[in-house]
Design a protein around this motif. Sequence first.
Motif, PDB file in Angstrom:
ATOM      1  N   MET A   1       0.832  -1.185   0.000  1.00  0.00           N
ATOM      2  CA  MET A   1       0.000   0.000   0.000  1.00  0.00           C
ATOM      3  C   MET A   1       0.881   1.255   0.000  1.00  0.00           C
ATOM      4  SD  MET A   1      -3.099  -1.238   0.014  1.00  0.00           S
ATOM      5  CE  MET A   1      -2.662  -2.793  -0.697  1.00  0.00           C
ATOM      6  N   ILE A   2       0.397   2.276  -0.631  1.00  0.00           N
ATOM      7  CA  ILE A   2       1.131   3.533  -0.718  1.00  0.00           C
ATOM      8  C   ILE A   2       0.780   4.392   0.493  1.00  0.00           C
ATOM      9  CG2 ILE A   2       1.447   5.630  -2.080  1.00  0.00           C
ATOM     10  CD1 ILE A   2       0.865   3.931  -4.548  1.00  0.00           C
ATOM     11  N   LYS A   3       1.803   5.026   1.065  1.00  0.00           N
ATOM     12  CA  LYS A   3       1.615   5.851   2.263  1.00  0.00           C
ATOM     13  C   LYS A   3       0.718   7.048   1.979  1.00  0.00           C
ATOM     14  CE  LYS A   3       5.224   7.069   4.537  1.00  0.00           C
ATOM     15  NZ  LYS A   3       6.568   7.495   4.943  1.00  0.00           N
ATOM     16  N   GLN A   4      -0.052   7.439   3.010  1.00  0.00           N
ATOM     17  CA  GLN A   4      -0.861   8.646   2.906  1.00  0.00           C
ATOM     18  C   GLN A   4       0.032   9.835   2.599  1.00  0.00           C
ATOM     19  OE1 GLN A   4      -3.022   9.143   6.562  1.00  0.00           O
ATOM     20  NE2 GLN A   4      -4.717   7.887   5.863  1.00  0.00           N
ATOM     21  N   ASN A   5      -0.530  10.789   1.859  1.00  0.00           N
ATOM     22  CA  ASN A   5       0.116  12.055   1.511  1.00  0.00           C
ATOM     23  C   ASN A   5       1.227  11.921   0.484  1.00  0.00           C
ATOM     24  OD1 ASN A   5      -1.645  13.271   3.355  1.00  0.00           O
ATOM     25  ND2 ASN A   5      -0.207  12.992   5.009  1.00  0.00           N
ATOM     26  N   THR A   6       1.396  10.736  -0.109  1.00  0.00           N
ATOM     27  CA  THR A   6       2.351  10.571  -1.195  1.00  0.00           C
ATOM     28  C   THR A   6       1.740  11.158  -2.462  1.00  0.00           C
ATOM     29  OG1 THR A   6       3.215   8.539  -0.227  1.00  0.00           O
ATOM     30  CG2 THR A   6       3.665   8.898  -2.557  1.00  0.00           C
ATOM     31  N   LEU A   7       2.515  11.954  -3.175  1.00  0.00           N
ATOM     32  CA  LEU A   7       2.059  12.509  -4.443  1.00  0.00           C
ATOM     33  C   LEU A   7       2.191  11.426  -5.510  1.00  0.00           C
ATOM     34  CD1 LEU A   7       1.028  15.037  -5.923  1.00  0.00           C
ATOM     35  CD2 LEU A   7       3.421  15.664  -6.315  1.00  0.00           C
ATOM     36  N   VAL A   8       1.108  11.162  -6.249  1.00  0.00           N
ATOM     37  CA  VAL A   8       1.099  10.074  -7.227  1.00  0.00           C
ATOM     38  C   VAL A   8       0.476  10.508  -8.551  1.00  0.00           C
ATOM     39  CG1 VAL A   8       1.026   8.210  -5.514  1.00  0.00           C
ATOM     40  CG2 VAL A   8      -1.121   9.185  -6.361  1.00  0.00           C
ATOM     41  N   VAL A   9       0.850   9.777  -9.587  1.00  0.00           N
ATOM     42  CA  VAL A   9       0.181   9.851 -10.881  1.00  0.00           C
ATOM     43  C   VAL A   9      -0.489   8.492 -11.063  1.00  0.00           C
ATOM     44  CG1 VAL A   9       0.456  10.095 -13.373  1.00  0.00           C
ATOM     45  CG2 VAL A   9       1.888  11.458 -11.828  1.00  0.00           C
ATOM     46  N   VAL A  10      -1.794   8.497 -11.306  1.00  0.00           N
ATOM     47  CA  VAL A  10      -2.556   7.252 -11.406  1.00  0.00           C
ATOM     48  C   VAL A  10      -3.131   7.112 -12.806  1.00  0.00           C
ATOM     49  CG1 VAL A  10      -4.437   5.876 -10.443  1.00  0.00           C
ATOM     50  CG2 VAL A  10      -3.233   7.530  -8.990  1.00  0.00           C
ATOM     51  N   LYS A  11      -2.784   6.003 -13.464  1.00  0.00           N
ATOM     52  CA  LYS A  11      -3.378   5.660 -14.758  1.00  0.00           C
ATOM     53  C   LYS A  11      -4.483   4.654 -14.459  1.00  0.00           C
ATOM     54  CE  LYS A  11      -2.288   3.724 -19.265  1.00  0.00           C
ATOM     55  NZ  LYS A  11      -1.265   3.049 -20.075  1.00  0.00           N
ATOM     56  N   TRP A  12      -5.721   4.968 -14.879  1.00  0.00           N
ATOM     57  CA  TRP A  12      -6.850   4.098 -14.560  1.00  0.00           C
ATOM     58  C   TRP A  12      -7.892   4.136 -15.661  1.00  0.00           C
ATOM     59  CZ3 TRP A  12     -11.723   6.323 -13.014  1.00  0.00           C
ATOM     60  CH2 TRP A  12     -11.702   7.718 -12.888  1.00  0.00           C
ATOM     61  N   VAL A  13      -8.826   3.184 -15.612  1.00  0.00           N
ATOM     62  CA  VAL A  13      -9.893   3.119 -16.613  1.00  0.00           C
ATOM     63  C   VAL A  13     -11.242   3.221 -15.916  1.00  0.00           C
ATOM     64  CG1 VAL A  13      -8.593   1.804 -18.312  1.00  0.00           C
ATOM     65  CG2 VAL A  13      -9.906   0.598 -16.573  1.00  0.00           C
ATOM     66  N   ASP A  14     -12.202   3.805 -16.608  1.00  0.00           N
ATOM     67  CA  ASP A  14     -13.545   3.957 -16.068  1.00  0.00           C
ATOM     68  C   ASP A  14     -14.538   3.283 -17.006  1.00  0.00           C
ATOM     69  OD1 ASP A  14     -15.521   4.727 -14.323  1.00  0.00           O
ATOM     70  OD2 ASP A  14     -15.357   6.864 -14.710  1.00  0.00           O
ATOM     71  N   ILE A  15     -15.695   2.986 -16.466  1.00  0.00           N
ATOM     72  CA  ILE A  15     -16.741   2.376 -17.284  1.00  0.00           C
ATOM     73  C   ILE A  15     -17.299   3.397 -18.268  1.00  0.00           C
ATOM     74  CG2 ILE A  15     -17.374   0.756 -15.463  1.00  0.00           C
ATOM     75  CD1 ILE A  15     -19.899   2.519 -15.028  1.00  0.00           C
ATOM     76  N   VAL A  16     -17.882   2.891 -19.324  1.00  0.00           N
ATOM     77  CA  VAL A  16     -18.616   3.713 -20.279  1.00  0.00           C
ATOM     78  C   VAL A  16     -19.967   3.042 -20.457  1.00  0.00           C
ATOM     79  CG1 VAL A  16     -18.747   4.493 -22.679  1.00  0.00           C
ATOM     80  CG2 VAL A  16     -16.564   4.532 -21.468  1.00  0.00           C
ATOM     81  N   GLY A  17     -21.017   3.803 -20.315  1.00  0.00           N
ATOM     82  CA  GLY A  17     -22.359   3.264 -20.490  1.00  0.00           C
ATOM     83  C   GLY A  17     -23.117   4.065 -21.529  1.00  0.00           C
ATOM     84  N   ASP A  18     -24.038   3.407 -22.182  1.00  0.00           N
ATOM     85  CA  ASP A  18     -24.862   4.065 -23.189  1.00  0.00           C
ATOM     86  C   ASP A  18     -26.258   3.462 -23.081  1.00  0.00           C
ATOM     87  OD1 ASP A  18     -26.128   5.116 -25.402  1.00  0.00           O
ATOM     88  OD2 ASP A  18     -24.524   4.654 -26.791  1.00  0.00           O
ATOM     89  N   ASP A  19     -27.241   4.273 -22.686  1.00  0.00           N
ATOM     90  CA  ASP A  19     -28.591   3.745 -22.506  1.00  0.00           C
ATOM     91  C   ASP A  19     -29.497   4.006 -23.710  1.00  0.00           C
ATOM     92  OD1 ASP A  19     -28.910   6.441 -22.167  1.00  0.00           O
ATOM     93  OD2 ASP A  19     -30.036   6.301 -20.299  1.00  0.00           O
ATOM     94  N   SER A  20     -28.888   4.394 -24.818  1.00  0.00           N
ATOM     95  CA  SER A  20     -29.682   4.623 -26.026  1.00  0.00           C
ATOM     96  C   SER A  20     -29.815   3.319 -26.822  1.00  0.00           C
ATOM     97  CB  SER A  20     -29.030   5.704 -26.896  1.00  0.00           C
ATOM     98  OG  SER A  20     -27.773   5.255 -27.371  1.00  0.00           O
ATOM     99  N   TRP A  21     -30.783   3.290 -27.727  1.00  0.00           N
ATOM    100  CA  TRP A  21     -30.936   2.138 -28.606  1.00  0.00           C
ATOM    101  C   TRP A  21     -29.848   2.186 -29.666  1.00  0.00           C
ATOM    102  CZ3 TRP A  21     -33.936  -1.926 -27.770  1.00  0.00           C
ATOM    103  CH2 TRP A  21     -34.941  -1.802 -26.814  1.00  0.00           C
ATOM    104  N   THR A  22     -29.196   1.052 -29.896  1.00  0.00           N
ATOM    105  CA  THR A  22     -28.100   0.982 -30.858  1.00  0.00           C
ATOM    106  C   THR A  22     -28.049  -0.418 -31.449  1.00  0.00           C
ATOM    107  OG1 THR A  22     -25.743   1.435 -31.165  1.00  0.00           O
ATOM    108  CG2 THR A  22     -26.358   0.349 -29.132  1.00  0.00           C
ATOM    109  N   THR A  23     -27.316  -0.577 -32.503  1.00  0.00           N
ATOM    110  CA  THR A  23     -27.171  -1.912 -33.095  1.00  0.00           C
ATOM    111  C   THR A  23     -26.213  -2.751 -32.258  1.00  0.00           C
ATOM    112  OG1 THR A  23     -25.281  -1.339 -34.482  1.00  0.00           O
ATOM    113  CG2 THR A  23     -27.479  -0.928 -35.413  1.00  0.00           C
TER     114      THR A  23
END
Length: 95
Positions: A1-23
């Motif tokens: 685990m990384i210590k509190q107050n450490t300055l970091v650069v985080v590469k991460w991915v997030d979900i993508v959702g689409d509630d429209s009708w599509t093929t």
Amino acid sequence: MIKQNTLVVVKWVDIVGDDSWTTLKEARRITTHPFVSIGWVLSHTKTMLVITSCYSPKDDTVGSVTSIPAGAVEKITEMNRVMKPGPPDPTSPSN
């Protein structure tokens, strides 16, 4: 685990959702969205990383807090700077 107050650069991915009708063909092309966040670690556990990118030393408050699920984190780069967000502590041996 990384210590509190450490300055970091985080590469991460997030979900993508689409509630429209599509093929089905178009729906199968939907993918996650990559992000890069920079901030001080507020907490880091097996399940999540919480960082803040803004700190007010005047009243000891933070803003722009991001909670990232551990499974979404691709890479964490420590910036070799452990400090309380805000002005450095002159008594700290790392300053």
